[in-house]
Design an enzyme around this catalytic site. Structure first.
Site, PDB file in Angstrom:
ATOM      1  CE1 TYR A  68     -32.446  -0.716  34.025  1.00  0.00           C
ATOM      2  CE2 TYR A  68     -31.334   1.390  34.237  1.00  0.00           C
ATOM      3  CZ  TYR A  68     -32.090   0.506  33.502  1.00  0.00           C
ATOM      4  OH  TYR A  68     -32.496   0.863  32.247  1.00  0.00           O
TER       5      TYR A  68
ATOM      6  CD  GLU B  98     -22.256   3.101  33.925  1.00  0.00           C
ATOM      7  OE1 GLU B  98     -22.788   4.219  33.812  1.00  0.00           O
ATOM      8  OE2 GLU B  98     -22.691   2.212  34.665  1.00  0.00           O
TER       9      GLU B  98
END
Ligand code: CS2
Ligand code: MG
Length: 402
Positions: free
Chosen positions: A160, A262
């Site tokens: 990622y 987030e």
């Protein structure tokens, strides 16, 4: 009385998918709200179209707080990303309308400027340490004073946070791509490249790192402790945050600052993290945490505990969310930093934004409202197609947190 006459759910894909709510009043004033939930876009579109739009028609667009309470408490079913994103879209569009009616930019309605510009961090990444160092140099040349560094873990395909062909876009596949993960390899490798960045570029800029929920609390504690000499601005999402108390263990072992939020959608999801001072930065956003009204409430709670804002600003948060974020960042006293990832080129054909970048900072325009316009004709050129975020599997085949 002015009323809400129309509310449209607009879906477009200029290089990536976006859902936008446009509210029009009986006076012909329009407001925009971002409603994008990466990889689950149509769930929010349906929540809005089927369950919220019919409730909006005929209501007073000026009653922003009352609308928030009505959609939150009035639904009986509370919280969660789909609900909070849908509420956020309505809330943001109503702030846009209020600004246009008043002839003022939204930051003025929020109390006016607390700062001249909004400090942002950009992404630097690489397929190995050398490539990462080149990308950090590129970011510094662009004037960024805060840089997030990620490199591909050797042998871990699709780590990622790493760009491919100059862009990072994790939601890139019509069915979820499955990517391998090895915590051991990551823990061995990541401190070496963070150290290499400091060795090459020194300490005269902010260095950030996203752990992306990959570690257990004790692994995160070890990582934070091990990189203390690198003096990170923050380590982000060191462990999944469903259990807020898990962060206590991390806190007990390291002075590396922690940023979370987030994937969290309400003040209750961050309440303990903030009030027990288990984090330093709260990264909740306008679009996923109930709009400007609710995010302001989160930031005000955070201010009481010396926790600062650090809102998520990946490319899956549309320019409408970005503008709303920069208005809020401009106004609040306890602003920390704002993520600025940038967008695919075609995005600017659909969304005309007044947000501008200069010298490591973003600035809002003084246009009334949010200062973003939506181009329907351009949007029609970019039809929606489903795109999923990847799924991570450990080397033994079992599912890990992505
Ligand atoms: C990341 C995001 O920007 C970030 O910090 O964690 O890229 C995140 O993976 C995506 O926004 C998920 O939709
Ligand atoms: Mg992140």
């Amino acid at each position: 009385m002015t009323t809400i006459e129309r509310a449209e759910v607009l879906i477009t894909s200029p290089g990536r998918n976006f859902v936008t709510l446009r509210i029009t009043t009986s006076d012909g004033v329009t407001g925009l709200g971002d409603a994008t939930l990466n990889g689950r876009e149509l769930a929010v579109a349906s929540y809005l179209e089927d369950h919220i739009v019919p409730l909006l028609i005929g209501r007073d667009p000026a009653r922003i707080e009352d609308m928030w309470q009505y959609l939150y408490r009035g639904a009986y079913w509370r919280r969660g990303p789909v609900t909070m994103t849908a509420i956020a879209a309505v809330d943001t569009a109503l702030w846009d309308i209020k600004g246009k009616v008043a002839g003022l930019p939204v930051y003025q309605l929020l109390g006016g400027r607390s700062r001249d510009g909004v400090l942002v961090y950009t992404h630097a990444s690489g397929s190995d340490t050398e490539a990462l160092l080149d990308d950090v140099a590129r970011a510094q040349d662009l004037g960024y004073q805060a840089i997030r560094a990620q490199a591909a873990v050797p042998g871990i395909a699709g780590t990622y946070g790493v760009k491919k062909n100059g862009r990072y876009e994790p939601a890139n596949s019509s069915l979820p791509e499955e990517q391998p993960w090895s915590t051991e390899d990551y823990l061995r490798f990541a401190p070496t490249y963070l150290r290499a960045v400091r060795e090459r570029f020194g300490f005269d800029f902010h260095l950030l790192h996203d752990v992306h929920h990959r570690l257990t609390p004790i692994e995160a504690a070890r990582f934070g402790k091990e990189v203390e000499d690198v003096r990170l601005f923050w380590m982000e999402d060191p462990t999944p945050a469903e259990s807020q108390d898990a962060f206590r263990l991390i806190r007990e072992h390291t002075t590396t600052p922690v940023a979370v939020g987030e994937a969290l959608t309400s003040i209750w999801d961050v309440q303990h993290l903030i009030t027990a001072q288990l984090i330093d930065y709260v990264r909740t956003t306008v679009v996923h945490a109930g709009g400007i009204t609710h995010l302001r409430r989160i930031f005000d709670l955070a201010a009481l505990y010396q926790v600062r804002s650090g809102s998520h600003g990946a490319s899956d948060l549309s320019p409408v969310c970005q503008a709303a974020a920069i208005h809020l960042d401009t106004a609040i006293p306890n602003f920390g930093i704002q993520e600025h990832m940038g967008y695919p080129e075609q995005v600017s054909e659909v969304f005309r934004t007044g947000v501008t970048y200069a010298d490591g900072h973003l600035h809002v325009s003084d246009a009334p409202g949010l200062g973003v316009e939506y181009d329907d004709e351009a949007a029609a050129r970019f039809p929606y197609s489903p795109k999923y975020l990847p799924v991570a599997r450990r080397l033994d085949g079992s599912v890990h947190d992505w």
